[in-house]
Design an enzyme around this catalytic site. Structure first.
Site, short mmCIF file in Angstrom:
data_model
loop_
_atom_site.label_atom_id
_atom_site.label_comp_id
_atom_site.label_asym_id
_atom_site.label_seq_id
_atom_site.Cartn_x
_atom_site.Cartn_y
_atom_site.Cartn_z
N CYS A 54 -5.90 9.54 3.06
CA CYS A 54 -6.59 8.37 2.52
C CYS A 54 -6.69 8.56 1.02
CB CYS A 54 -7.96 8.16 3.18
SG CYS A 54 -9.16 9.43 2.84
N CYS B 37 -6.73 4.67 5.77
CA CYS B 37 -7.48 3.72 4.96
C CYS B 37 -7.64 2.40 5.71
CB CYS B 37 -6.80 3.51 3.61
SG CYS B 37 -5.06 3.14 3.76
N CYS C 223 -3.76 1.52 0.25
CA CYS C 223 -3.42 2.69 1.05
C CYS C 223 -2.36 3.51 0.32
CB CYS C 223 -2.88 2.21 2.39
SG CYS C 223 -3.36 3.23 3.75
#
Length: 159
Positions: A7, A79, A87
């Protein structure tokens, strides 16, 4: 096989994924986590949740994808989309799938509401990881197209 949970900040979801994956992983599988722009610290609510769930937090820290000890075989981006998160895209010869989970670190409200958001993120990730380990992984390691399809399918599942 090394599975990277990726992430942006590497403080909540990716760490929850890494720790849960390693807690449940059979021999030969290892979870990692990283961020494209790491915060440099794990969110204390993530650590508290993992501890309550009986999952070790020892050795986990917020890190950049540039500081990984090994090259991952699979990259799972975690994400979410509700907050218009960008992302990160891991470049390299790896299998990729998106297992989006909304970021509990951005939830506002009472302590109970924030804790509930962290628990929701954890439950989604744990459910997906359990589904992953229920696959015939020895067969799928030799069938990348089918493994990718299964990863993508699992990324849509909710508990």
């Amino acid at each position: 096989m090394n599975v990277l949970f990726l992430c942006t900040g590497n403080s909540c979801r990716s760490v929850l994924g890494e720790a849960t994956f390693n807690h449940l992983a059979p021999a030969g599988w290892r979870g990692l986590s990283a961020g494209s722009k790491p915060t440099g610290k794990i969110h204390p609510r993530s650590l508290a949740l993992l501890t309550r769930e009986g999952i070790s937090t020892e050795g986990y820290y917020s890190k950049s994808w540039n500081d990984l000890p090994v090259t991952p075989d699979i990259v799972l981006s975690v994400c979410g989309n509700a907050a218009n998160e960008t992302c990160p895209a891991y470049l390299g010869p790896v299998m990729r799938s998106h297992w989006g989970v909304e970021d509990p670190a951005h939830v506002e409200g009472t302590d109970e509401e924030i804790d509930a958001a962290f628990m929701t993120a954890y439950r989604i990730l744990r459910h997906r990881i359990e589904q992953f380990f229920a696959l015939p992984l020895d067969q799928l390691k030799n069938d990348p197209e089918r493994l990718k399809a299964e990863l993508d399918r699992i990324g849509t599942l909710l508990p």
